[in-house]
Design a protein around this motif. Structure first.
Motif, PDB file in Angstrom:
ATOM      1  N   ILE A 242      -6.503 -14.697  15.762  1.00 37.80           N
ATOM      2  CA  ILE A 242      -7.044 -15.640  16.733  1.00 37.80           C
ATOM      3  C   ILE A 242      -5.954 -15.973  17.731  1.00 37.80           C
ATOM      4  O   ILE A 242      -4.758 -15.896  17.415  1.00 37.80           O
ATOM      5  N   ASN A 243      -6.378 -16.341  18.936  1.00 35.22           N
ATOM      6  CA  ASN A 243      -5.429 -16.678  20.011  1.00 35.22           C
ATOM      7  C   ASN A 243      -4.422 -15.549  20.225  1.00 35.22           C
ATOM      8  O   ASN A 243      -3.220 -15.771  20.304  1.00 35.22           O
ATOM      9  N   TYR A 244      -4.891 -14.351  20.255  1.00 33.34           N
ATOM     10  CA  TYR A 244      -4.022 -13.188  20.377  1.00 33.34           C
ATOM     11  C   TYR A 244      -3.795 -12.762  21.825  1.00 33.34           C
ATOM     12  O   TYR A 244      -3.042 -11.823  22.067  1.00 33.34           O
ATOM     13  N   CYS A 245      -4.480 -13.409  22.791  1.00 31.53           N
ATOM     14  CA  CYS A 245      -4.281 -13.064  24.195  1.00 31.53           C
ATOM     15  C   CYS A 245      -4.518 -14.297  25.054  1.00 31.53           C
ATOM     16  O   CYS A 245      -5.167 -15.260  24.627  1.00 31.53           O
ATOM     17  N   THR A 246      -3.998 -14.253  26.284  1.00 31.50           N
ATOM     18  CA  THR A 246      -4.164 -15.339  27.250  1.00 31.50           C
ATOM     19  C   THR A 246      -4.461 -14.749  28.615  1.00 31.50           C
ATOM     20  O   THR A 246      -3.921 -13.699  28.988  1.00 31.50           O
ATOM     21  N   GLY A 247      -5.328 -15.433  29.375  1.00 26.63           N
ATOM     22  CA  GLY A 247      -5.640 -14.981  30.727  1.00 26.63           C
ATOM     23  C   GLY A 247      -6.496 -13.740  30.735  1.00 26.63           C
ATOM     24  O   GLY A 247      -7.153 -13.381  29.761  1.00 26.63           O
ATOM     25  N   LEU A 248      -6.463 -13.059  31.862  1.00 31.98           N
ATOM     26  CA  LEU A 248      -7.278 -11.867  32.066  1.00 31.98           C
ATOM     27  C   LEU A 248      -6.428 -10.598  32.040  1.00 31.98           C
ATOM     28  O   LEU A 248      -6.843  -9.566  32.572  1.00 31.98           O
ATOM     29  N   LYS A 249      -5.259 -10.639  31.438  1.00 32.69           N
ATOM     30  CA  LYS A 249      -4.364  -9.493  31.414  1.00 32.69           C
ATOM     31  C   LYS A 249      -4.678  -8.592  30.216  1.00 32.69           C
ATOM     32  O   LYS A 249      -5.355  -8.979  29.272  1.00 32.69           O
ATOM     33  N   LYS A 250      -4.130  -7.370  30.276  1.00 32.98           N
ATOM     34  CA  LYS A 250      -4.240  -6.450  29.145  1.00 32.98           C
ATOM     35  C   LYS A 250      -3.453  -6.990  27.962  1.00 32.98           C
ATOM     36  O   LYS A 250      -2.417  -7.628  28.129  1.00 32.98           O
ATOM     37  N   TRP A 251      -3.922  -6.693  26.796  1.00 31.62           N
ATOM     38  CA  TRP A 251      -3.257  -7.195  25.606  1.00 31.62           C
ATOM     39  C   TRP A 251      -3.349  -6.159  24.487  1.00 31.62           C
ATOM     40  O   TRP A 251      -4.173  -5.249  24.510  1.00 31.62           O
ATOM     41  N   ALA A 252      -2.490  -6.334  23.474  1.00 33.42           N
ATOM     42  CA  ALA A 252      -2.484  -5.490  22.268  1.00 33.42           C
ATOM     43  C   ALA A 252      -1.900  -6.309  21.131  1.00 33.42           C
ATOM     44  O   ALA A 252      -0.934  -7.058  21.308  1.00 33.42           O
ATOM     45  N   ARG A 253      -2.481  -6.129  19.971  1.00 36.27           N
ATOM     46  CA  ARG A 253      -2.034  -6.913  18.810  1.00 36.27           C
ATOM     47  C   ARG A 253      -2.156  -6.053  17.549  1.00 36.27           C
ATOM     48  O   ARG A 253      -3.187  -5.406  17.335  1.00 36.27           O
ATOM     49  N   LYS A 254      -1.109  -6.072  16.741  1.00 33.07           N
ATOM     50  CA  LYS A 254      -1.092  -5.269  15.513  1.00 33.07           C
ATOM     51  C   LYS A 254      -1.446  -6.140  14.315  1.00 33.07           C
ATOM     52  O   LYS A 254      -1.032  -7.292  14.216  1.00 33.07           O
ATOM     53  N   SER A 255      -2.168  -5.507  13.366  1.00 33.21           N
ATOM     54  CA  SER A 255      -2.512  -6.167  12.107  1.00 33.21           C
ATOM     55  C   SER A 255      -2.085  -5.251  10.971  1.00 33.21           C
ATOM     56  O   SER A 255      -2.571  -4.108  10.873  1.00 33.21           O
ATOM     57  N   TYR A 256      -1.186  -5.749  10.105  1.00 34.15           N
ATOM     58  CA  TYR A 256      -0.672  -4.935   8.989  1.00 34.15           C
ATOM     59  C   TYR A 256      -0.973  -5.645   7.679  1.00 34.15           C
ATOM     60  O   TYR A 256      -0.760  -6.864   7.538  1.00 34.15           O
ATOM     61  N   LEU A 257      -1.422  -4.852   6.689  1.00 36.91           N
ATOM     62  CA  LEU A 257      -1.705  -5.342   5.349  1.00 36.91           C
ATOM     63  C   LEU A 257      -1.016  -4.418   4.352  1.00 36.91           C
ATOM     64  O   LEU A 257      -1.045  -3.186   4.501  1.00 36.91           O
ATOM     65  N   GLY A 258      -0.434  -4.992   3.281  1.00 33.09           N
ATOM     66  CA  GLY A 258       0.216  -4.185   2.251  1.00 33.09           C
ATOM     67  C   GLY A 258       0.483  -4.997   1.009  1.00 33.09           C
ATOM     68  O   GLY A 258       0.994  -6.125   1.096  1.00 33.09           O
ATOM     69  N   ALA A 259       0.154  -4.436  -0.165  1.00 28.67           N
ATOM     70  CA  ALA A 259       0.364  -5.138  -1.430  1.00 28.67           C
ATOM     71  C   ALA A 259       0.191  -4.148  -2.574  1.00 28.67           C
ATOM     72  O   ALA A 259      -0.285  -3.017  -2.391  1.00 28.67           O
ATOM     73  N   ILE A 260       0.560  -4.603  -3.807  1.00 30.93           N
ATOM     74  CA  ILE A 260       0.447  -3.781  -5.016  1.00 30.93           C
ATOM     75  C   ILE A 260      -0.791  -4.225  -5.793  1.00 30.93           C
ATOM     76  O   ILE A 260      -1.010  -5.429  -6.006  1.00 30.93           O
ATOM     77  N   PHE A 261      -1.539  -3.214  -6.267  1.00 29.87           N
ATOM     78  CA  PHE A 261      -2.758  -3.497  -7.016  1.00 29.87           C
ATOM     79  C   PHE A 261      -2.853  -2.548  -8.205  1.00 29.87           C
ATOM     80  O   PHE A 261      -2.365  -1.405  -8.146  1.00 29.87           O
ATOM     81  N   LYS A 262      -3.514  -3.041  -9.249  1.00 29.95           N
ATOM     82  CA  LYS A 262      -3.841  -2.196 -10.388  1.00 29.95           C
ATOM     83  C   LYS A 262      -5.237  -1.633 -10.155  1.00 29.95           C
ATOM     84  O   LYS A 262      -6.225  -2.382 -10.134  1.00 29.95           O
ATOM     85  N   LEU A 263      -5.297  -0.321 -10.012  1.00 28.68           N
ATOM     86  CA  LEU A 263      -6.563   0.334  -9.708  1.00 28.68           C
ATOM     87  C   LEU A 263      -6.974   1.204 -10.878  1.00 28.68           C
ATOM     88  O   LEU A 263      -6.130   1.778 -11.577  1.00 28.68           O
ATOM     89  N   GLY A 264      -8.273   1.278 -11.079  1.00 30.98           N
ATOM     90  CA  GLY A 264      -8.819   2.075 -12.166  1.00 30.98           C
ATOM     91  C   GLY A 264      -9.379   3.399 -11.666  1.00 30.98           C
ATOM     92  O   GLY A 264      -9.514   3.647 -10.466  1.00 30.98           O
ATOM     93  N   LYS A 265      -9.659   4.249 -12.618  1.00 31.60           N
ATOM     94  CA  LYS A 265     -10.218   5.553 -12.296  1.00 31.60           C
ATOM     95  C   LYS A 265     -11.577   5.385 -11.622  1.00 31.60           C
ATOM     96  O   LYS A 265     -12.386   4.542 -12.026  1.00 31.60           O
ATOM     97  N   MET A 266     -11.830   6.165 -10.597  1.00 40.22           N
ATOM     98  CA  MET A 266     -13.048   6.200  -9.789  1.00 40.22           C
ATOM     99  C   MET A 266     -13.137   5.042  -8.806  1.00 40.22           C
ATOM    100  O   MET A 266     -14.151   4.909  -8.093  1.00 40.22           O
ATOM    101  N   ASP A 267     -12.108   4.208  -8.713  1.00 34.89           N
ATOM    102  CA  ASP A 267     -12.094   3.200  -7.645  1.00 34.89           C
ATOM    103  C   ASP A 267     -11.884   3.895  -6.310  1.00 34.89           C
ATOM    104  O   ASP A 267     -11.100   4.863  -6.200  1.00 34.89           O
ATOM    105  N   SER A 268     -12.531   3.402  -5.274  1.00 36.74           N
ATOM    106  CA  SER A 268     -12.365   3.937  -3.921  1.00 36.74           C
ATOM    107  C   SER A 268     -11.996   2.788  -2.990  1.00 36.74           C
ATOM    108  O   SER A 268     -12.570   1.699  -3.076  1.00 36.74           O
TER     109      SER A 268
END
Length: 293
Positions: A242-268
């Motif tokens: 939210i609030n990632y840009c101001t005015g009428l100018k061009k904008w760009a914003r990155k979103s990064y996610l990363g974490a450790i999980f225990k996954l089981g067989k056949m999980d997608s």
């Protein structure tokens, strides 16, 4: 003996009488000259007047003959040159011999190793030719298959997917092969990564949003999991912008996610966004992947 003493006494008196005349300055008759002292008549008198002289070289007894005088000692031998010791040449010879033997042993070992390698390569080539021409027993074929499968499973399970601009619907579609993308022990199917072995995995996803006009809408980036046994989707990670840009100018914003999980067989695992049109699908800006720990 008495005559000698008488003559000695008269000579002494004559000298005593002449002494005052000499000191007193008187002249004396030249006819009364002093008589010469008589020579001693006995060997004892000679010893008294001329004492005996002895050599101080250990020959003190005059009756025994003295040993001959030692001959002149020759010059001492020259001092040997310490820089050239007698054993240096022998030591150098021994050192050269030992070095030569070591080099010879090393060359022999290298030659034997090369011969063994050549022999093994020859046997391996013959074995391959025999297996190619002859029929392989089923037991051996099964064993080879198990070994290959074991090697595949022991390889690190990982996957890295890059953005695919040919999007049709959500969740996001990915490129699994071209460019930096790859899969190893993980299958890409139905726009997601399928787990074939239970364990701990590090999951990551990066999405770049951009536009030429600023808007106030909320951008959402989600990584979720689903399983054929469970009908519901489970959100693993989520990011809202939210609030990632101001005015009428061009904008760009990155979103990064990363974490450790225990996954089981056949999980997608899948990635979803709130608006596909705002995603930049360049492979260095939007990507998705995981690897087993």
């Amino acid at each position: 003996m008495q005559v000698s003493k008488t003559k000695a006494g008269s000579s002494a008196r004559a000298q005593a009488g002449a002494a005052p005349a000499a000191f007193g300055g008187r002249t004396e008759d030249h006819s009364k000259r002093a008589q010469p002292m008589p020579l001693p008549a006995t060997p004892q008198d000679l010893n008294y007047l001329y004492p005996q002289i002895f050599w101080v070289d250990g020959c003190s007894n005059a009756s025994t003959p003295c040993p001959p005088a030692p001959s002149v000692a020759p010059f001492p031998p020259p001092v040997p040159d310490r820089r050239r010791k007698p054993g240096n040449r022998e030591r150098r010879s021994v050192g050269f011999l030992v070095t030569s033997l070591l080099i010879l042993l090393a060359l022999t070992g290298v030659g034997l190793s090369m011969f063994q390698i050549f022999h093994l390569e020859k046997e391996l080539a013959e074995l391959r030719e025999s297996t190619a021409t002859e029929h392989v027993p089923p037991a051996l074929e099964k064993l080879i298959g198990e070994k290959e499968q074991l090697l595949k499973t022991e390889a690190r399970k990982a996957a890295h997917l890059t953005g695919n601009p040919a999007q049709h619907n959500l969740p996001l579609e990915w490129e699994p092969v071209s460019g930096y993308a790859f899969t190893s022990g993980i299958q890409y199917r139905d726009q997601g990564l399928v787990i074939n072995e239970t364990g701990l995995y590090f999951v990551y996803s990066n999405v770049l949003f951009r536009d030429s006009i600023c808007s106030s809408q909320v951008l959402t980036h989600i990584v979720y999991k689903k399983n054929p046994i469970s009908p519901n989707n489970h959100v693993l990670m989520e990011d809202k912008l939210i609030n990632y840009c101001t005015g009428l100018k061009k904008w760009a914003r990155k979103s990064y996610l990363g974490a450790i999980f225990k996954l089981g067989k056949m999980d997608s695992l899948h990635v979803n966004v709130s608006k596909v049109a705002l995603v930049n699908f360049e492979e260095s800006k939007t990507f998705f992947g995981l690897f087993k720990l």
